[in-house]
Design an enzyme around this catalytic site. Structure first.
Site, PDB file in Angstrom:
ATOM      1  N   HIS A   2      -0.585   1.009  -0.237  1.00 21.56           N
ATOM      2  CA  HIS A   2      -1.061   2.641   0.024  1.00 21.56           C
ATOM      3  C   HIS A   2      -2.510   2.352  -0.176  1.00 21.56           C
ATOM      4  O   HIS A   2      -3.470   2.481   0.135  1.00 21.56           O
ATOM      5  CB  HIS A   2      -0.981   2.827  -1.163  1.00 21.56           C
ATOM      6  N   GLU A   3      -3.667   1.712  -1.003  1.00 22.40           N
ATOM      7  CA  GLU A   3      -5.089   1.292  -1.456  1.00 22.40           C
ATOM      8  C   GLU A   3      -5.708   0.542  -0.160  1.00 22.40           C
ATOM      9  O   GLU A   3      -6.594   0.608  -0.059  1.00 22.40           O
ATOM     10  CB  GLU A   3      -4.910   0.567  -2.768  1.00 22.40           C
ATOM     11  N   HIS A  42      -6.919   2.898   2.125  1.00 28.31           N
ATOM     12  CA  HIS A  42      -7.792   3.212   1.859  1.00 28.31           C
ATOM     13  C   HIS A  42      -9.510   2.819   2.108  1.00 28.31           C
ATOM     14  O   HIS A  42     -10.425   2.817   2.675  1.00 28.31           O
ATOM     15  CB  HIS A  42      -7.877   3.870   1.072  1.00 28.31           C
TER      16      HIS A  42
END
Length: 428
Positions: A22-23, A26
């Protein structure tokens, strides 16, 4: 016991990978758009391990309940006219200014052009949406691989189990028949496990769905042909009328024809259309569960107090890991089936992470996405009416709301954690 511990460990690290994945979304998009990222962390609290890159610190922290990347310039500076105003002692304004000051202190003069708020709204939207969509991509990839490569268990026209007797729809689940319970029509007619039903009342049987609908709509004595040991045998059961849940609404019961057997299942590999339909259904079901999260609080409190916990009750990282351990130790399924169950459970967690993070609330990613959309719409309206550019949307002013939402999520997470420890969800 060893398999349970191994399953917990495997699933736990699978969850950590999902957070890191997920990170990574980003991180990659932020760097792509020139935003400086100072930290990439999996977990919160004390740092267990870290390595300093060229400009980003990569590490793992002690509390594995999430992760984050730290981008410089998340909030725009004060407008010039705000500097001359009298400072307010209101707690909410102090929160805003403290947050703004903390962000400003991270920006060095040489990085002043690399701040997050300076990017166009569509770029900020992509950066914030990339994290949840990484979870969605992982979930869809897992589900599609399983459905197309391994298959989905579907009922067939082969008899799997024959009911010995007829019980009311609300009777407890038991294999024993009461002495006064009537034999099921299937048992009376001599239907056996392994029989393949080829026709029913003179009509060829092509699928389980067709056969089920035909049986429910029939009554009285019927004829059916089954293939048994290479031979075709004709049976003449007399159907009963009984109350059974509706197919499209299990909460409601209707009076239907009843034969009394359960179909066998077989793994069927799905095509692209089947995968899309199945994944769409999973997403819809998961979205409904996310919406129902607040209503689950009484069940969680009751579970902590010792009441029976529902199997669809929310679970956290501890509860999900325990379920992974139970799946791996489930000796009534093959090793391949257990592994498939584990990866599908992990895919479901990733789908939940996607949907929760897309909620339009700060500090969730969806809150920043909503802010970027609002800024874009506000600027377009100003352009249409030839008004001055209103500038970037100041998300710092929403920090009191973000703190309140964070407290709610922390409290809910603690409630789930306690329930997972004292009264965990178990596989049936």
């Amino acid at each position: 016991m060893i398999l349970v511990v191994l399953g917990i460990a495997i699933f736990f690290f699978g969850l950590l990978f999902s957070i890191a994945w997920h990170e990574l979304g980003h991180l990659a998009t932020a760097k792509m758009f020139g935003v400086k990222v100072t930290q990439y962390m999996v977990g919160f609290g004390r740092t267990l391990f870290s390595r300093q890159g060229r400009e980003t610190e990569y590490g793992v922290k002690a509390i594995p309940l999430g992760g984050y990347i730290r981008m410089i310039g998340m909030f725009p500076p004060k407008k010039d006219e705000e500097y001359g105003r009298t400072a307010s002692s209101a707690p909410w304004r102090a929160m805003v200014e403290d947050a703004r000051q903390a962000v400003a202190e991270e920006v060095r003069p040489e990085d002043s052009h690399r701040q997050f708020y300076q990017r166009k709204p569509w770029k900020r939207l992509i950066v914030m949406a990339a994290g949840p969509f990484m979870n969605l991509i992982l979930a869809v990839g897992i589900f599609a691989s399983v459905l197309m490569g391994y298959g989905q268990a579907e009922p067939t026209t082969t008899v799997g189990e024959v009911s010995k007797c007829v019980l009311p729809a609300d009777a407890p689940n038991t294999q024993r028949c009461p002495p006064d319970a009537p034999l099921s029509p299937a048992a009376q007619a001599g239907l056996r496990p392994g029989d393949e039903i080829v026709s029913f009342n003179g009509q060829p049987v092509r699928s389980w769905e067709q056969l089920r609908s035909t049986i429910r709509d029939s009554s009285g004595t019927v004829s059916m042909v089954v293939e048994r040991g290479g031979e075709r045998v004709t049976l003449t059961p007399t159907l009963m009328q009984t109350q059974r849940p509706k197919i499209d609404d299990p909460e409601e019961t209707v009076r239907v024809g009843f034969l009394g057997f359960a179909p066998d299942t077989a793994l069927v590999r799905q095509d692209i259309a089947g995968v899309a339909d199945r994944i769409g259904g999973i997403i819809g079901m998961t979205a409904q569960k996310v919406v129902e999260l607040p209503s689950e609080v009484p069940d969680l409190v009751g579970a902590i107090a010792g009441q029976e916990r529902e199997q669809d009750s929310p679970v956290g990282i501890v509860g999900a890991s325990r379920l992974g351990g139970q799946v791996l130790s489930y000796d009534e399924a093959s090793v391949s089936a257990r592994l498939i169950m584990m990866v599908q459970l992990l895919a479901g967690v990733n789908l939940s992470l996607f949907l929760i993070n897309m909620l339009p609330l700060l500090p969730l990613d969806g809150g920043h996405i909503a802010g970027a959309l609002w800024e874009s719409a506000r600027r377009k309206v100003a352009w249409l009416f030839r008004r001055p550019d209103p500038g970037p949307f100041d998300t710092a002013k929403l920090m009191p709301l973000a703190y309140a939402v964070s407290l709610v999520f922390i409290a809910y997470s603690l409630l789930v954690l306690v329930a997972d420890i004292v009264n965990p969800v178990t596989l049936s």
